[in-house]
Design a protein around this motif. Structure first.
Motif, PDB file in Angstrom:
ATOM      1  N   PHE A  52       0.835  -1.191   0.000  1.00 51.29           N
ATOM      2  CA  PHE A  52       0.000   0.000   0.000  1.00 51.29           C
ATOM      3  C   PHE A  52       0.874   1.246   0.000  1.00 51.29           C
ATOM      4  N   PRO A  53       0.577   2.232  -0.881  1.00 52.94           N
ATOM      5  CA  PRO A  53       1.372   3.456  -0.890  1.00 52.94           C
ATOM      6  C   PRO A  53       1.100   4.294   0.351  1.00 52.94           C
ATOM      7  N   THR A  54       2.081   5.081   0.747  1.00 50.22           N
ATOM      8  CA  THR A  54       1.907   6.004   1.854  1.00 50.22           C
ATOM      9  C   THR A  54       2.013   7.420   1.326  1.00 50.22           C
ATOM     10  N   GLN A  55       1.701   8.382   2.170  1.00 46.44           N
ATOM     11  CA  GLN A  55       1.785   9.769   1.751  1.00 46.44           C
ATOM     12  C   GLN A  55       3.222  10.117   1.349  1.00 46.44           C
ATOM     13  N   LEU A  56       4.181   9.513   2.040  1.00 46.53           N
ATOM     14  CA  LEU A  56       5.591   9.768   1.738  1.00 46.53           C
ATOM     15  C   LEU A  56       5.941   9.271   0.339  1.00 46.53           C
ATOM     16  N   ASP A  57       5.360   8.115  -0.047  1.00 50.96           N
ATOM     17  CA  ASP A  57       5.600   7.586  -1.392  1.00 50.96           C
ATOM     18  C   ASP A  57       5.144   8.575  -2.455  1.00 50.96           C
ATOM     19  N   TYR A  58       3.944   9.134  -2.272  1.00 53.05           N
ATOM     20  CA  TYR A  58       3.406  10.079  -3.238  1.00 53.05           C
ATOM     21  C   TYR A  58       4.308  11.294  -3.369  1.00 53.05           C
ATOM     22  N   GLN A  59       4.746  11.819  -2.249  1.00 54.73           N
ATOM     23  CA  GLN A  59       5.474  13.073  -2.264  1.00 54.73           C
ATOM     24  C   GLN A  59       6.905  12.907  -2.770  1.00 54.73           C
ATOM     25  N   ASN A  60       7.523  11.772  -2.472  1.00 57.92           N
ATOM     26  CA  ASN A  60       8.934  11.626  -2.802  1.00 57.92           C
ATOM     27  C   ASN A  60       9.195  10.902  -4.124  1.00 57.92           C
ATOM     28  N   THR A  61       8.467   9.809  -4.354  1.00 57.55           N
ATOM     29  CA  THR A  61       8.741   9.040  -5.560  1.00 57.55           C
ATOM     30  C   THR A  61       7.657   9.184  -6.605  1.00 57.55           C
ATOM     31  N   GLY A  62       6.413   9.227  -6.181  1.00 55.07           N
ATOM     32  CA  GLY A  62       5.308   9.361  -7.124  1.00 55.07           C
ATOM     33  C   GLY A  62       5.160   8.133  -8.012  1.00 55.07           C
ATOM     34  N   TYR A  63       4.299   8.276  -9.048  1.00 49.89           N
ATOM     35  CA  TYR A  63       4.069   7.182  -9.974  1.00 49.89           C
ATOM     36  C   TYR A  63       4.235   7.703 -11.388  1.00 49.89           C
ATOM     37  N   THR A  64       4.702   6.841 -12.280  1.00 48.69           N
ATOM     38  CA  THR A  64       4.884   7.234 -13.674  1.00 48.69           C
ATOM     39  C   THR A  64       3.578   7.023 -14.428  1.00 48.69           C
ATOM     40  N   HIS A  65       3.486   7.659 -15.608  1.00 46.91           N
ATOM     41  CA  HIS A  65       2.280   7.523 -16.418  1.00 46.91           C
ATOM     42  C   HIS A  65       2.067   6.067 -16.849  1.00 46.91           C
ATOM     43  N   SER A  66       3.155   5.345 -17.106  1.00 45.46           N
ATOM     44  CA  SER A  66       3.031   3.952 -17.518  1.00 45.46           C
ATOM     45  C   SER A  66       2.457   3.084 -16.400  1.00 45.46           C
ATOM     46  N   GLN A  67       2.714   3.474 -15.155  1.00 43.04           N
ATOM     47  CA  GLN A  67       2.161   2.736 -14.017  1.00 43.04           C
ATOM     48  C   GLN A  67       0.687   3.078 -13.798  1.00 43.04           C
ATOM     49  N   LEU A 125      -8.268  13.829 -15.281  1.00 48.80           N
ATOM     50  CA  LEU A 125      -7.307  13.476 -16.332  1.00 48.80           C
ATOM     51  C   LEU A 125      -6.230  14.546 -16.477  1.00 48.80           C
ATOM     52  N   LEU A 126      -6.620  15.813 -16.361  1.00 47.39           N
ATOM     53  CA  LEU A 126      -5.649  16.902 -16.416  1.00 47.39           C
ATOM     54  C   LEU A 126      -4.658  16.809 -15.258  1.00 47.39           C
ATOM     55  N   LYS A 127      -5.175  16.512 -14.053  1.00 43.87           N
ATOM     56  CA  LYS A 127      -4.308  16.388 -12.880  1.00 43.87           C
ATOM     57  C   LYS A 127      -3.361  15.193 -13.021  1.00 43.87           C
ATOM     58  N   LEU A 128      -3.862  14.091 -13.572  1.00 46.95           N
ATOM     59  CA  LEU A 128      -3.016  12.920 -13.772  1.00 46.95           C
ATOM     60  C   LEU A 128      -1.926  13.220 -14.794  1.00 46.95           C
ATOM     61  N   ASN A 129      -2.300  13.941 -15.851  1.00 46.81           N
ATOM     62  CA  ASN A 129      -1.326  14.304 -16.876  1.00 46.81           C
ATOM     63  C   ASN A 129      -0.230  15.200 -16.309  1.00 46.81           C
ATOM     64  N   GLN A 130      -0.566  15.963 -15.268  1.00 47.74           N
ATOM     65  CA  GLN A 130       0.401  16.839 -14.614  1.00 47.74           C
ATOM     66  C   GLN A 130       1.219  16.096 -13.550  1.00 47.74           C
ATOM     67  N   GLY A 131       0.923  14.806 -13.394  1.00 48.89           N
ATOM     68  CA  GLY A 131       1.663  14.012 -12.425  1.00 48.89           C
ATOM     69  C   GLY A 131       1.103  14.042 -11.023  1.00 48.89           C
ATOM     70  N   ASP A 132      -0.079  14.619 -10.862  1.00 49.45           N
ATOM     71  CA  ASP A 132      -0.703  14.675  -9.535  1.00 49.45           C
ATOM     72  C   ASP A 132      -1.594  13.450  -9.364  1.00 49.45           C
ATOM     73  N   PHE A 133      -1.007  12.358  -8.880  1.00 50.93           N
ATOM     74  CA  PHE A 133      -1.745  11.108  -8.713  1.00 50.93           C
ATOM     75  C   PHE A 133      -2.347  10.970  -7.320  1.00 50.93           C
ATOM     76  N   ALA A 134      -1.828  11.736  -6.375  1.00 46.90           N
ATOM     77  CA  ALA A 134      -2.252  11.584  -4.983  1.00 46.90           C
ATOM     78  C   ALA A 134      -3.700  11.999  -4.756  1.00 46.90           C
TER      79      ALA A 134
END
Length: 204
Positions: A52-67, A125-134
Motif C-alpha cells: 500500500f502506498p503512503t503519503q511519503l511515497d506520493y510526495q517523494n517518488t510518485g508514480y509514472t504515467h506507464s504505471q 485526467l488533467l491532474k493525472l497528466n500533470q503528475g498529480d496522482f495523490a
C-alpha cells in the motif's frame, strides 16, 4: 366523502411523483457496482499496489504515467460493467412496472448526472497528466458524489444520501492522500453495497 378526496389526492401525488422522477433504478445494480469496484480494487492491489502506498511515497517518488495507465483502464472497466448492469436491470425494472426506460425524466436524470461527472473526469485526467496522482481518488469520490446529488431530484430520494456520503468520504480522503486506495474501495465498493441493500429492503 372526505376519505374519497384524500384517496384521490394521494393518487394524484403518486402520479405527479412518477411523472417527475425516474423510479426504475434497481438496488441490485447498486450491489453489483459495489462488487465490481471491490474486484477492481483487488486486481489493482495484486498487480499494481503490492504494498500500500503512503503519503511519503506520493510526495517523494510518485508514480509514472506507464504505471497509472493500467489502473485507469481497470477503473474504466469497473465503470463500464457498472453502467451496463445498471441499464440492463433498470430496463427489466421498467418493464415490470410498465414504464418507459427513456422518457423526459430519464433524459433529465442522465444530463444532470453526467455534467458534474464528465467535468470531474476531465479535471482528474488533467491532474493525472500533470503528475498529480495523490488527489485522484479523492476527486473521483467528490465529483461522483456531486453528480449523484445533482441528479437526485429526478429519481428516488435516497440517492442524495449516497451522494453526500461519497462527498464526505472524498473530503476525508483528501486529508489522507496516501490512503486513497482504501477510501476509493470504501466509497465505490462498500457504500454501493450498503445503498443497494437498503434500496432492496425499501422496495419490498
Amino acid at each position: 366523502m372526505n376519505k374519497d378526496y384524500s384517496q384521490d389526492l394521494s393518487e394524484i401525488r403518486n402520479l405527479m411523483n412518477r411523472s417527475s422522477r425516474f423510479l426504475s433504478l434497481s438496488g441490485t445494480s447498486g450491489i453489483m457496482a459495489g462488487i465490481y469496484a471491490i474486484i477492481g480494487a483487488g486486481i489493482a492491489k495484486i498487480f499494481f499496489f503490492p504494498t500500500f502506498p503512503t503519503q511519503l511515497d506520493y510526495q517523494n517518488t510518485g508514480y509514472t504515467h506507464s504505471q497509472v495507465l493500467p489502473i485507469v483502464i481497470d477503473l474504466l472497466l469497473v465503470l463500464l460493467l457498472s453502467v451496463v448492469t445498471a441499464y440492463v436491470l433498470s430496463v427489466k425494472e421498467a418493464k415490470k412496472n410498465n414504464e418507459k426506460i427513456w422518457d423526459e425524466t430519464a433524459k433529465r436524470l442522465v444530463f444532470h448526472f453526467l455534467v458534474p461527472l464528465l467535468t470531474g473526469g476531465a479535471y482528474i485526467l488533467l491532474k493525472l497528466n500533470q503528475g498529480d496522482f495523490a488527489s485522484a481518488a479523492a476527486l473521483m469520490l467528490i465529483f461522483y458524489g456531486l453528480a449523484l446529488l445533482n441528479a437526485s431530484k429526478y429519481t428516488i430520494g435516497t440517492i442524495k444520501y449516497l451522494g453526500i456520503s461519497e462527498i464526505l468520504i472524498g473530503l476525508i480522503c483528501a486529508c489522507f492522500p496516501g490512503y486513497g486506495f482504501w477510501f476509493w474501495t470504501i466509497g465505490f465498493g462498500l457504500l454501493h453495497i450498503i445503498y443497494g441493500s437498503l434500496m432492496i429492503i425499501q422496495q419490498k
